[in-house]
Design an enzyme around this catalytic site. Structure first.
Site, PDB file in Angstrom:
ATOM      1  N   GLY A   1      63.598  52.440  30.839  1.00  0.00           N
ATOM      2  CA  GLY A   1      63.619  51.332  31.778  1.00  0.00           C
ATOM      3  C   GLY A   1      62.911  50.060  31.384  1.00  0.00           C
TER       4      GLY A   1
ATOM      5  N   GLY B   1      66.238  53.304  26.111  1.00  0.00           N
ATOM      6  CA  GLY B   1      67.589  53.073  25.594  1.00  0.00           C
ATOM      7  C   GLY B   1      67.710  51.630  25.160  1.00  0.00           C
TER       8      GLY B   1
ATOM      9  N   CYS C   1      92.727  38.950  32.931  1.00  0.00           N
ATOM     10  CA  CYS C   1      93.168  38.295  34.167  1.00  0.00           C
ATOM     11  C   CYS C   1      92.287  38.680  35.352  1.00  0.00           C
ATOM     12  CB  CYS C   1      94.619  38.641  34.434  1.00  0.00           C
ATOM     13  SG  CYS C   1      95.643  38.093  33.075  1.00  0.00           S
ATOM     14  N   GLU C   2      91.065  38.232  35.339  1.00  0.00           N
ATOM     15  CA  GLU C   2      90.105  38.456  36.416  1.00  0.00           C
ATOM     16  C   GLU C   2      89.187  37.240  36.437  1.00  0.00           C
ATOM     17  OE1 GLU C   2      89.227  41.242  38.409  1.00  0.00           O
ATOM     18  OE2 GLU C   2      90.564  42.730  37.536  1.00  0.00           O
TER      19      GLU C   2
ATOM     20  N   ARG D   1      78.794  43.786  31.046  1.00  0.00           N
ATOM     21  CA  ARG D   1      77.546  43.502  31.754  1.00  0.00           C
ATOM     22  C   ARG D   1      77.559  42.182  32.550  1.00  0.00           C
ATOM     23  NH1 ARG D   1      73.034  42.965  30.087  1.00  0.00           N
ATOM     24  NH2 ARG D   1      72.049  44.328  31.607  1.00  0.00           N
TER      25      ARG D   1
HETATM   26  N1  LLP Z   1      66.707  57.834  31.384  1.00  0.00           N
HETATM   27  C1  LLP Z   1      67.552  57.942  32.423  1.00  0.00           C
HETATM   28  C2  LLP Z   1      67.519  59.155  33.245  1.00  0.00           C
HETATM   29  C3  LLP Z   1      68.451  56.888  32.706  1.00  0.00           C
HETATM   30  O1  LLP Z   1      69.267  56.999  33.751  1.00  0.00           O
HETATM   31  C4  LLP Z   1      68.457  55.736  31.886  1.00  0.00           C
HETATM   32  C5  LLP Z   1      69.384  54.632  32.153  1.00  0.00           C
HETATM   33  C6  LLP Z   1      67.572  55.679  30.801  1.00  0.00           C
HETATM   34  C7  LLP Z   1      66.701  56.749  30.584  1.00  0.00           C
HETATM   35  C8  LLP Z   1      67.508  54.517  29.857  1.00  0.00           C
HETATM   36  O2  LLP Z   1      67.120  53.352  30.481  1.00  0.00           O
HETATM   37  P1  LLP Z   1      66.830  52.032  29.613  1.00  0.00           P
HETATM   38  O3  LLP Z   1      65.588  52.287  28.794  1.00  0.00           O
HETATM   39  O4  LLP Z   1      67.990  51.784  28.752  1.00  0.00           O
HETATM   40  O5  LLP Z   1      66.628  50.972  30.625  1.00  0.00           O
HETATM   41  N2  LLP Z   1      74.510  49.830  32.352  1.00  0.00           N
HETATM   42  C9  LLP Z   1      73.293  49.200  32.829  1.00  0.00           C
HETATM   43  C10 LLP Z   1      72.087  50.086  32.623  1.00  0.00           C
HETATM   44  C11 LLP Z   1      72.216  51.446  33.253  1.00  0.00           C
HETATM   45  C12 LLP Z   1      71.030  52.329  32.962  1.00  0.00           C
HETATM   46  C13 LLP Z   1      71.263  53.723  33.418  1.00  0.00           C
HETATM   47  N3  LLP Z   1      70.213  54.644  33.124  1.00  0.00           N
HETATM   48  C14 LLP Z   1      73.133  47.857  32.146  1.00  0.00           C
HETATM   49  O6  LLP Z   1      73.976  47.480  31.344  1.00  0.00           O
HETATM   50  O7  LLP Z   1      72.170  47.135  32.438  1.00  0.00           O
END
Ligand code: LLP
Length: 425
Positions: free
Chosen positions: A239, A277, A345-346, A314
């Protein structure tokens, strides 16, 4: 810091000119930098030098096996949420004991595969899932290592669509209920409590929500241990945000995040798991695209580029900001204010509105930055646009790590029922 910089007037990924990749692989194309992936992993790891956590890269951010293999060689584990991600992680050389399995809807098939792989932890998100896991593990004569994902009811202060830690979100089990769920684990034969985990949201730009949630979890772990549960580790999720817009608020540095965690954990004597991530992959990738047309509207300029919302979703989905830069370094101070849009087309197929940019013409290459996380993985074939390729750069070499989907492959996914096929007519 990233490795996408101008050299001799042309943007490079490390030592490879992006124009060369465009020429050889075509556009649009995702380009990742090995050096940036490694650097981000190492900076993150160093922020926790004293507690040596297991860093499980959130595969959902970028699941290309070459990216996973790069991180596996740094010692990374994986956080997976589906059978597909589990298989990718294993194939990329991440051993089961460094894999945690998150997600609200694990199926029996997924549980079975993960038990066979000997994963480190199932992050269980509901009582129904706990009961199902106990049955599946029983059928295999195994005991599943379980962590309960608690929902700490904390506002992550991020975009509503990527907030997960409030009681109204579908994720986790209310932390007030944790006690009874851990008690239930004790009654079941084929599950064993080993951890507590949480993940309150993504792209967090402040430490306070993390601190509030982590403090709750530490208190819970102490309480559970006092009740005889052998909790060996805490999984704090991912996160931590990244700077998408250099002029906007800067998210905390990994070192500050690390210090806060060490402080909150105190002397609890628990192993720590982290699931970053975006922080690892986000700024390690760009989406390289070509300007198709300049279109002059009533009172605005549109740059229509060959990438679209189906390739990088995104901006359309979260109103996300992505910096956009020309591949040829601007040689004059001349600027234009334009909207960067795709051909889909959006009305929401817009990468940037009213963006100050160097003027572009048809054929000019641009990069959409910070696209290494939640870019290629979220792509679709909307408007029958094939999935775009991915390229990994390492120093002065590069390789296609996912080839461009061909139109033949895309079309071949459909089949005509007998009553519509010519043979029957
Ligand atoms: N752990 C769990 C249980 C998660 O659900 C997530 C992300 C992470 C770790 C990794 O989070 P990060 O470090 O990447 O923030 N598609 C969205 C983000 C969705 C994140 C979902 N879960 C975007 O493009 O901003």
């Amino acid at each position: 810091m990233d490795h996408f910089q101008y050299k001799d007037g042309a943007m490079h990924a490390e030592d490879v000119a992006l124009s060369q990749i465009a020429e050889e692989v075509g556009t649009p194309v995702y380009v990742y930098s090995t050096a940036t992936l490694r650097r981000h992993y190492r900076v993150f790891k160093e922020a926790f030098a004293d507690i040596q956590p297991l860093i499980c890269f959130a595969v959902k951010a970028n699941s290309n096996q070459a990216v996973l293999a790069t991180l596996a060689r740094e010692g990374a584990g994986a956080d997976v949420v589906s059978l597909g991600e589990l298989m990718r992680a294993l194939k990329a050389g991440i051993p089961g004991e460094r894999i945690v399995f998150s997600g609200v809807g694990k199926t029996d098939e997924e549980m079975e595969a993960a038990l066979h792989a000997g994963i480190k932890q199932f992050s269980v998100e509901s009582e129904a899932e706990l009961e199902a896991l106990n049955v599946v593990a029983g059928q295999l004569g195994k005991v599943a290592p379980v962590s309960i994902r608690v929902n700490p009811d904390v506002d992550a202060m991020t975009h509503a669509k990527i907030s997960t830690g409030k009681s109204e979100n579908k994720f986790g089990i209310a932390w007030q209920k944790a006690d009874s769920v851990y008690a239930r684990i004790k009654e079941l034969q084929h599950v064993k409590a080993v951890a507590v985990n949480l993940h309150i949201g993504s792209q967090l730009t402040r430490l306070e929500p993390f601190k509030e949630a982590f403090t709750r979890v530490v208190a819970l772990v102490k309480d559970l241990r006092a009740k005889g549960h052998d909790i060996t580790h805490i999984d704090l999720g991912g996160g931590l945000g990244i700077p998408y817009d250099p002029e906007a608020e800067a998210p905390p540095a990994p070192s500050a995040y690390g210090e806060m965690i060490q402080d909150v954990m105190g002397n609890i004597d628990c192993d720590i798991i982290l699931e970053p991530g975006r922080l690892i992959a986000g700024n390690a990738g760009v989406l390289l695209s070509k300007t198709i047309y300049e279109k002059r509207g009533e009172n605005r300029i549109f740059y229509i580029i060959d990438a679209a919302m189906n390739d990088l979703t995104r901006p359309a989905m979260y109103d996300a900001y992505h910096a956009i830069a020309p591949v040829v370094e601007p040689s004059s101070a001349e600027t234009a204010v334009a909207d960067f849009v795709g051909p889909v087309c959006e009305s929401s197929d817009v990468f940037a509105k009213d963006r100050k940019t160097t003027p572009l013409k048809s054929g000019d290459l641009v990069v959409i930055k910070s696209a290494g996380a939640y870019g290629a993985v979220m792509a679709s074939t909307y408007n029958s646009r094939p999935l775009v390729p991915e390229v990994l750069v390492d120093g002065d070499r590069f390789a296609v790590i996912r080839k461009r989907q061909s139109l033949e492959d895309l079309l071949a996914l459909d089949t005509l029922p007998s009553w519509l096929s010519d043979d029957e007519v």
